[in-house]
Structures are given as C-alpha cells and as structure tokens.
Design an enzyme around this catalytic site. Sequence first.
Site, PDB file in Angstrom:
ATOM      1  N   SER A 272       0.771  -0.870  -0.030  1.00  0.00           N
ATOM      2  CA  SER A 272      -0.009   0.029   0.140  1.00  0.00           C
ATOM      3  C   SER A 272       0.585   1.269   0.057  1.00  0.00           C
ATOM      4  O   SER A 272       1.874   1.798  -0.700  1.00  0.00           O
ATOM      5  CB  SER A 272      -0.916   0.102   1.654  1.00  0.00           C
ATOM      6  OG  SER A 272      -1.636   1.212   1.194  1.00  0.00           O
TER       7      SER A 272
ATOM      8  N   ASP B 147      -8.247  -6.419  -4.860  1.00  0.00           N
ATOM      9  CA  ASP B 147      -8.286  -5.205  -4.023  1.00  0.00           C
ATOM     10  C   ASP B 147      -9.024  -4.233  -5.113  1.00  0.00           C
ATOM     11  O   ASP B 147      -8.284  -4.027  -6.372  1.00  0.00           O
ATOM     12  CB  ASP B 147      -6.560  -4.720  -4.305  1.00  0.00           C
ATOM     13  CG  ASP B 147      -6.285  -3.661  -3.498  1.00  0.00           C
ATOM     14  OD1 ASP B 147      -6.905  -2.931  -3.523  1.00  0.00           O
ATOM     15  OD2 ASP B 147      -5.051  -3.622  -3.339  1.00  0.00           O
TER      16      ASP B 147
ATOM     17  N   HIS C 194      -7.795  -5.283  -0.508  1.00  0.00           N
ATOM     18  CA  HIS C 194      -6.348  -4.576  -0.527  1.00  0.00           C
ATOM     19  C   HIS C 194      -6.033  -5.149   0.873  1.00  0.00           C
ATOM     20  O   HIS C 194      -4.392  -5.491   1.355  1.00  0.00           O
ATOM     21  CB  HIS C 194      -6.738  -3.103  -0.208  1.00  0.00           C
ATOM     22  CG  HIS C 194      -5.499  -2.331  -0.174  1.00  0.00           C
ATOM     23  ND1 HIS C 194      -4.362  -1.778  -0.841  1.00  0.00           N
ATOM     24  CD2 HIS C 194      -5.412  -1.674   1.318  1.00  0.00           C
ATOM     25  CE1 HIS C 194      -3.668  -1.505  -0.770  1.00  0.00           C
ATOM     26  NE2 HIS C 194      -4.106  -0.624   0.760  1.00  0.00           N
TER      27      HIS C 194
END
Lengths: 372, 372
Positions: free
Chosen positions: A151, A314, A347
């Site tokens: 991320s 995601d 995610h």
Amino acid sequence: MSERMAVRIEDVVRKEYKLPDLVLQSGRELTDATLVYETFGTLNSAKDNAILVCHALTGDSHAGSTAGYPGWWDGLIGPGKALDTNRYFVICANVLGGCSGSTGPGSINPLDGRPYGMRFPIVTIRDMVQAQYHLVKSLEIDRLYAVIGGSMGGMQVFEWAVTYPEMMETYIPIATCGRFSAMGISFNNVARQAIYNDPAWCNGNYYGRTFPQKGLNLARRLGMITYRSFELYEERFGHSMVPIDDPFVMESEFQVEKYLNYQGDKLVQRFDANSYLYLLKSMDLHDVSRGRGSYSHVLDRINARGLMIGIDSDFLFPAGELLDTAELLRAKGKEVVYREMKTIHGHDAFLIEFEIMNEWVGEFLENGGKTK
Amino acid sequence: MSERMAVRIEDVVRKEYKLPDLVLQSGRELTDATLVYETFGTLNSAKDNAILVCHALTGDSHAGSTAGYPGWWDGLIGPGKALDTNRYFVICANVLGGCSGSTGPGSINPLDGRPYGMRFPIVTIRDMVQAQYHLVKSLEIDRLYAVIGGSMGGMQVFEWAVTYPEMMETYIPIATCGRFSAMGISFNNVARQAIYNDPAWCNGNYYGRTFPQKGLNLARRLGMITYRSFELYEERFGHSMVPIDDPFVMESEFQVEKYLNYQGDKLVQRFDANSYLYLLKSMDLHDVSRGRGSYSHVLDRINARGLMIGIDSDFLFPAGELLDTAELLRAKGKEVVYREMKTIHGHDAFLIEFEIMNEWVGEFLENGGKTK
C-alpha cells in the site's frame, strides 16, 4: 508528537535517528526532524543482509514482534519466515509526517515551541524515502538486500527503486502502484474532507484541546471499506442487524456499521488527525515520474530485481496497475516477477495472507530475485 | 417540501395524487401524504399499456422529456425508444420520502404545521411501492405491462414483483439487488454520518435556517465515487491536477477532486439533506424477504416475467448479485432473462448506456418478456 499517544512497549525498544536538514520535494526545508525506527535480527559484518520494510498509512516502526508484543507484519518477519531474522537485518522506520515517533504535524516546531499543525510542510513519498535513505546510510549500509512494503509502503518501495537504484538488490511492492489513481485520490478527498468538516479540527489547532474524533472516525470508516472486499463484507456481515426491537428507526444499526464505527474509534485512540491528512496527501501526490519525465521513461532508472504482488480483490489498488508496470519493465528487459494473490480479503490481504506471501517473498529472496 | 427547491418546468406538468392513509412497514401510520407523478404517452382503452418507472436515489418524477426539458431517462423514454411513448403509457412518481414533490421529511407535518424533519417516519422500499400501488390503482390500471428501474429504482421493482405479483406482466430490475449488501450499507453509513457531522444539520431542524451543505456535499462526493468505475476515473481524470504554481500545499487539487466537489455542490442546490438520510436508510433496510421467510422462498411469489440487467463494472451493486437471483428464479422454473452490460461507466451505466439498454429492454417488451 501528539501527547495523546500512550507509551507502548515499542517505546522501550525503538531508536531515534536525528535527520540532517532536508530539502523536501517542494523545495521547502525541514530541520531538526527525527525518524523513529526499530530493527529485527542482526546486521552481518559485510552489511549486506539489511531489508528495509516500509509501512502503510496507519502503520509504525513496530513491524516485527518484540518482547511478546506482536508487530503489524509479524506474520512475515521472524525466524523461519520470509523476512527471516536469523538471516536478515530488518529495519522499519515510522514515516516522516507520521505520528508514532517520527517528526510530523503533531511535533513541536523548534522555531516557536508549538506543534506544527497545518504549518508542517507537505511531505511526499519521495521525502519519506529520502529520510529513510539517510537513516540507512547512518547505519553504514551501502546497499539494501531488499526494500519491501504494501500500500503506501509499496509507494515508498517504488520511489526507492527509482530514486536510489544502486542502493538495493531487490524491491518488493505489494498492493500498490507507481502513480496514485484518480479513484484513490477520490477516496482520500472524502476522508480528508470528513476531518476538515469536524468543528473540533479547528484548522489543525486542536492540540491540547478537543481532538477531532468524529472526523477521523469517519475517515477511518471509509478507509476500512476500501481495504476490504464486497465478498468479505457479505460473508462476514451480510444483512444482519445489531439486535433491536424496532429496526424501523434511523438509529437502528447493521452489524457492519457497528464494526466500522468500532474501527473508527480504535484509530482515534492511536492516530493523529493531522498526520492522517498529511499522509493521505502524500499518497495523492505519489507519482514516481513527477518532475522526471514520462512514467515509462522513469522506469528505465530501476536497476534492482523486482517482485510485484497484486491482489485480485483489491479495488483501491487494482492488481492490473501493478501488472501494467511489471509489463512495462519487462519490455525494457528489467528483471521483474509479477504474482497475484487470489483472496477474499481485498487490499488488506497484504496484512493477512501470510502463507502465500511467505512462500512468494521467501522464494524470491532466497536467490536474490534472480530470474535469469 | 423544502422551500430551497426552485420552480422548474416539471412543476407545470406534474400531477399530485393524495394518498390514502398508509400503514407503513414499521406499523406506523402516515396520513395526508402526497405522491407527485408525471406521465408520458397515452393510456389505451384496455388500460394494459402502462409502464411504471421507478427512480433512483436522487431522481424524480421527470423521467421523460416534456416541453423540451430532458428527463433523467430521456434516452430510454420517447417515440421509437424502448419505452415507446407512442405505444406505452409511462408513469413515474417521486418516491415517498423524497424531496421533489412527494411527501418526505421536508414536508409540513399536518399535526403542527412545521416540517417533519427527523420526526418523519422511516419509509422503506416496500412503503414506496405500496404508495405507487395506490397511485396505479387510482389511475384505474389493474395490471402494469412492466415495472422498470435501476439502482434504488430496481429495489422498488423487486418489491413490486414480490408484493404485487399479479399486478404486472413483466419486471425489469437494473444494477440493483433484492437485498442490500453489507458494502452498500457501509457506504451509506459514511454518507449519513457525513451529514450528521455537519453542525448545520442540527438534528434535522435546519429548515428556514442554514442548510447542511458541507455534509450533503460530502455525502454526494462519496456517492459519485461509487457510481463510477476505477477505469473511467483513470481515463477521464488520471493524475492531472488543477493548475497551480506549487502543488505541494494541502490546498492543491486534482481534477477528480474538483469534479467531485462540483457534483456535491450541484446536489446541494436541488436535494434535501434529510431526504438523503431517509432514502439511504430505505436502501439499507431493503430486503424483499424481510418478515417473509428466506430470500429464496420469497422469490416463489414472483409471477411476472423478468429481465435483469447487471453491469460488469458496477462495484456498488456487483452484477453477480443479480445473476445469483436470476439463477435462483430459473431453478424455480420462473421466466427470467439475465443480461450483463460491458461498460466502463460503472453503476451509473443505467443512466448512460442507452443504445444497449434500448435494444435489450425494447426486445424484451416487444414479446411481453416471453422466453418460452
């Protein structure tokens, strides 16, 4: 740093590094800044076994476990795991702009002894990486064995690979991108506005007063939606309500709402609202090619061998983004492996799916990422 | 109804229907309520050519064009289009709880002459449909040729098919579901909280005072994200910024942010914040099986022939939900056609992709939805 953060076990084990004066990507200067960091494992005498872990939005330096206190990437860091602390020297620093020890908007401005608040300069992903570079150099490490993160952490990995191409053997960006998407910016816009709209926020001057907890709670609720998947929420919460005699009132609540509110309140206990604003902005501005020419052109700079891990569920960082970048690199003759997790977790799978990540990352690091 | 709504052309052509006293799904009573509706085309003497259009969250009765003022579903309603006004008599009513003429939280409570505000009873999708049922009966129509709608409109279509199975030949739910998802509820939770957090909201007592525009603007921004797709935003806005000398300030803005803010402000001009709260809640509570047994069991009630249209890029109402329901119905021997749009437009494709919708809906209506 905000007084609201309680003393935790990692305060005992974390180290401080006083940064040199920095010229930021904006051209502004930042002086008297500090990075807080932790290390796991031992640096060997050749100093070639160091792995830098970059944390995500609300992470901190406590990536691995210490004294029984689990780190946020405990599943990947430790003896026998992919980031094997018997072999590697793992470093993780709280990002510049953060609120877990490193200098950020909640820190005291040395010029006037008051918290920076919104007077803190914008720090970019590139600035975070510059700060980490100085830290790594201060440890007398000339070349990292790997830089890894998911991320916002993966954004830092991309900046590392492009900005300091000779400083690493391998780089491993997970569930991330080299340039932030319009949809990602959109979600961040709503989250930031949720904080701005909280009257307690007071243009960032809330230190020592009422914390803008409604605003940060709301921003976090939105985050938690984007970090998971439709299927996961459906499986876990579905349409079930918190028991109530009469569901036909505005106050009735679904289980998923209770969960989101709980997550929002939890973050309010440990995170600074201004830091949240600044880190979201750093994500928005993330573009490895900013000021450097075209995106494709900038990828030419990369020298290290890469492992990119996308997540099929995601929707904040769709796997296709990483795949596109991997293919661009491959077309340039760069060594890069792309792998995609099949998971319901969305995610946040990079914080959950340790079995497959240990396998892929472990295998990749085993032979230094060599594919040829 | 809110005084903030300007007089528009449709005020001239729209009709009012005074509802009988209603017992709502909650058991509460609603008296002196009105539905505002419009019609397009002519009811034939057999009264068997009526099509009821159900609108989505921020829609209104002005579905087709009148006097040159385009309706929100103009692309589908009119001579030669799927809802051919030379053949069909198209009816569209503003939903109960809305703010475009029908009774909602901005209406005057006849008991005390003041706006209901949060004293308005919760209305469900089922309640909206009950009100529409009375309207249809008042027009002396015993059986609709079709009930059609997308998103929240499609929720109404499902309730119609289950609640009044003998009242229609066909039903056409688009980009919707028979029971709202946990993720949908999550987004609505954030949107509602954005309004609650606006100090101007004042627990709903803002009529004649300051409108909670920051809250509704923020709720709408979030909505606009969920109505589109990652790919569309990427293609349309990408990483481009609103021109500014120094992008490294908190106030710098990406083009997509400017767009979202514009959309938020636009809705504030025409929609009531309390209505927004109530309609989101009606979506959350939407479950055709509530109080009726299992979801699968309840589908047994359906008698009409269905056309379900999913959208492949819709992440608010994933196509898989409609497909699952279509398959459940098929397994029961019900006549249902499932089709899926391939489009970049995301959820809002039902307001955009008229070419394919005209083809599919037109073809389906042509033979009364008969598949056998």
